[in-house]
Design an enzyme around this catalytic site. Structure first.
Site, PDB file in Angstrom:
ATOM      1  N   ASP A   4      30.413   4.026  13.663  1.00  0.00           N
ATOM      2  CA  ASP A   4      30.329   5.007  14.735  1.00  0.00           C
ATOM      3  C   ASP A   4      29.139   5.138  15.658  1.00  0.00           C
ATOM      4  O   ASP A   4      28.842   6.130  16.122  1.00  0.00           O
ATOM      5  CB  ASP A   4      30.920   6.398  14.515  1.00  0.00           C
ATOM      6  CG  ASP A   4      32.360   6.633  13.964  1.00  0.00           C
ATOM      7  OD1 ASP A   4      33.120   5.391  14.347  1.00  0.00           O
ATOM      8  OD2 ASP A   4      32.856   7.544  13.299  1.00  0.00           O
ATOM      9  N   HIS A  62      24.069 -14.707   6.732  1.00  0.00           N
ATOM     10  CA  HIS A  62      23.892 -13.957   5.343  1.00  0.00           C
ATOM     11  C   HIS A  62      23.511 -12.581   5.683  1.00  0.00           C
ATOM     12  O   HIS A  62      23.073 -12.032   4.623  1.00  0.00           O
ATOM     13  CB  HIS A  62      22.665 -14.925   4.850  1.00  0.00           C
ATOM     14  CG  HIS A  62      22.362 -14.564   3.685  1.00  0.00           C
ATOM     15  ND1 HIS A  62      21.109 -13.852   2.847  1.00  0.00           N
ATOM     16  CD2 HIS A  62      22.994 -14.980   2.512  1.00  0.00           C
ATOM     17  CE1 HIS A  62      21.152 -13.819   1.681  1.00  0.00           C
ATOM     18  NE2 HIS A  62      22.249 -14.580   1.440  1.00  0.00           N
ATOM     19  N   ASP A  77       0.734  -1.226  -0.032  1.00  0.00           N
ATOM     20  CA  ASP A  77      -0.063  -0.013  -0.045  1.00  0.00           C
ATOM     21  C   ASP A  77       0.761   1.272   0.028  1.00  0.00           C
ATOM     22  O   ASP A  77       0.223   2.542   0.264  1.00  0.00           O
ATOM     23  CB  ASP A  77      -0.761  -0.024   1.040  1.00  0.00           C
ATOM     24  CG  ASP A  77      -2.091  -0.889   1.043  1.00  0.00           C
ATOM     25  OD1 ASP A  77      -2.216  -1.579   0.023  1.00  0.00           O
ATOM     26  OD2 ASP A  77      -2.541  -1.298   2.024  1.00  0.00           O
TER      27      ASP A  77
END
Length: 510
Positions: A435, A428, A239
């Site tokens: 930082d 995977h 949507d």
């Protein structure tokens, strides 16, 4: 039958007699008519000359450098996106030292990266969104199914791999039911990644009203001269409000049900808000190319209503820049790269993050085959006092790629990089964190294939809280890892050294 045998024998004899001439023609084409990295050129030349006949076949299947300008022509969207991009560029250059509140530092330190993504990829900086992080396939697909059931207008699905197993079986009834309710459903899969799906399954979905498209499908059985260019993107948009992007494909191994891999550790992002439009644009561009259906003719695919969509695409909404937003807003740029882009944008994002890091860099990737620039940046960062940590899997799903990964990771140890081998199944996850401030996660591996050949999409997130959660997930993985030390790497077997070196020589082709 006898005549056919004579013809085949004659053709084979002609091929062998003219092999030197054919190799010469290919050599001229590779060197003079294609702009390639010199290492890739030499690797292909060695393959062609030392593996007669088969080297030529491999080149035709995997070595073609298809002209980007001829493969992809993005029309219409460039003009539509031009205004918001230029508008944000002017704001960025005019504001200079802008950025207030707790997230201000992100924009001061990474303004050049934001501007680079604006100018080179048209990636508008978006706000007003929430990000949920999934590291487990069961949880990710459970949430995906829940959001699909809530869809009111459309569901757009794009995966590199879609397998005909129990995971797909759990999704299909939802899609068919949503079509019956009047929801538009589109599925786009890669011709290589979806090669094992029976055609009858796609026909079943089409008969139920689901629109299905294949990206670079094979034209003769499994034969595909564009097999080297894989659409590696994993995108779901619902949507125009909710977007999913990350490493999980559709297959039982991704929900940890394949004994070969055990637990599947991955990272997927669920983005609710403005950045979902960026994922929708990326899906629409790929869908347009694969099916010739122009989704950009309907603005309803890019927002709740036509007016809202026009605001999103024309850049007139207010909540785009720091100083105008709430303090808790998350800023994201959706970036894509591949054979359809002039530059390796995701690789350049990684490179810029490495250059700007002052405290630490955390990297997760199943495949680590960096180019020279990435490799040098990591070495320099580590020698400059930055805490660089690399996490790779303990087991290969592609042996040559795995051995090359071990070779590159082992070399980094000499420069102070800490390398961790994930042993709780298969890793995977694909991303970089710098930082505690900025992260870049999505579908791209840290390898030359993802940088140059695959179609990829990542989310660059300028937010300390989201980046902090991703970094915490990284740190939570450390107890499941074995640290690779210089002493342990030096003790590897002679056979492992041979496999690493041979695979590294082939790395430009992997």
């Amino acid at each position: 039958m006898a005549y056919a045998g004579v013809v085949a024998s004659t053709a084979w004899s002609w091929l062998l007699d003219n092999l030197v001439f054919l190799n010469l023609i290919l050599t001229i084409g590779i060197i003079f008519f294609q702009r390639r990295d010199p290492k890739s050129v030499w690797t292909w030349l060695l393959a062609i000359y030392f593996i007669p006949v088969f080297g030529v076949v491999f080149y035709l299947l995997f070595g073609q450098n298809l002209k980007k300008s001829r493969m992809f022509r993005v029309k219409g969207m460039e003009d539509r996106l031009n205004f918001p991009v230029r508008h944000q560029e002017r704001l960025l250059k005019w504001e200079g030292e802008y950025g207030i509140g707790p997230e201000g530092r992100q924009f001061r330190d990474y303004a050049s990266l934001i501007l680079y993504n604006l100018e080179t990829t048209g990636s508008v900086l978006t706000a007003n969104q929430q990000v949920r992080i999934f590291t487990d396939g069961q949880a990710k697909f459970e949430d995906l199914r829940r959001e699909m059931r809530r869809a009111r207008h459309f569901i757009h699905i794009q995966y590199y791999i879609i397998k005909n197993d129990e995971l797909f079986d759990s999704i299909v009834p939802i899609l068919i039911e949503k079509v019956r309710e009047g929801v538009e459903v589109r599925i786009l899969y890669d011709g290589m990644g979806g090669r094992f799906m029976p055609k009858s399954r796609w026909e079943q979905l089409r008969a139920a009203g689901v629109k299905v498209g294949a990206f670079f499908p094979p034209f003769l059985g499994w034969l595909n001269l564009r097999v080297n260019y894989r659409n590696h993107r994993k995108i779901v948009v619902i949507d125009g409000k909710i977007g999913f992007v990350g490493g999980f494909n559709i297959g039982r191994e991704y929900i940890s049900k394949d004994p070969r891999f055990g637990y599947w550790r991955d990272t997927h992002l669920k983005i609710t808000g403005e950045a979902a439009i960026g994922l929708q644009i990326r899906f629409a561009l790929d869908w347009n190319y694969a099916t010739r259906e122009n989704l950009f003719q309907e603005l309803r695919y890019f927002g709740d209503e036509a007016g809202e969509a026009r605001e999103r695409l024309d850049g007139v909404q207010k909540v785009l820049w720091p100083g105008e937003e709430q303090e808790d807003e998350i800023h994201i740029q959706i970036i894509a790269s591949g054979p359809d882009t002039r530059e390796p944008h995701i690789r350049n994002n990684y490179l810029e993050l490495f250059h700007k890091a002052r405290h630490h860099i955390y990297i997760q990737t199943p495949y680590f085959i960096p180019d020279d620039a990435i490799f040098s940046a990591l070495k320099i960062a580590a020698q400059s006092g930055v805490d660089v940590r690399l996490m790779i899997p303990c087991k290969p799903d592609h042996p040559f790629v795995y051995w090359a990964t071990c070779s590159y990771a082992g070399e980094l140890l000499d420069y102070g990089v800490r390398c961790y081998i994930y042993e709780n199944g298969f890793l995977h996850s694909k991303g970089v964190m710098a930082d505690g401030m900025v992260s870049c996660y999505g579908t791209a591996n840290m390898d030359i294939r993802s940088f140059e050949l695959n179609f990829e999409v990542n989310a660059t997130i300028y937010d300390s809280q989201v980046t902090g959660r991703l970094e915490q997930a990284f740190l939570d993985d450390l107890p499941h890892c074995r640290e690779l030390t210089r002493e342990a790497y030096a003790r590897r077997s002679l056979w492992m050294r041979v496999k690493e070196q041979c695979s590294r020589l082939l790395s430009p082709l992997l």
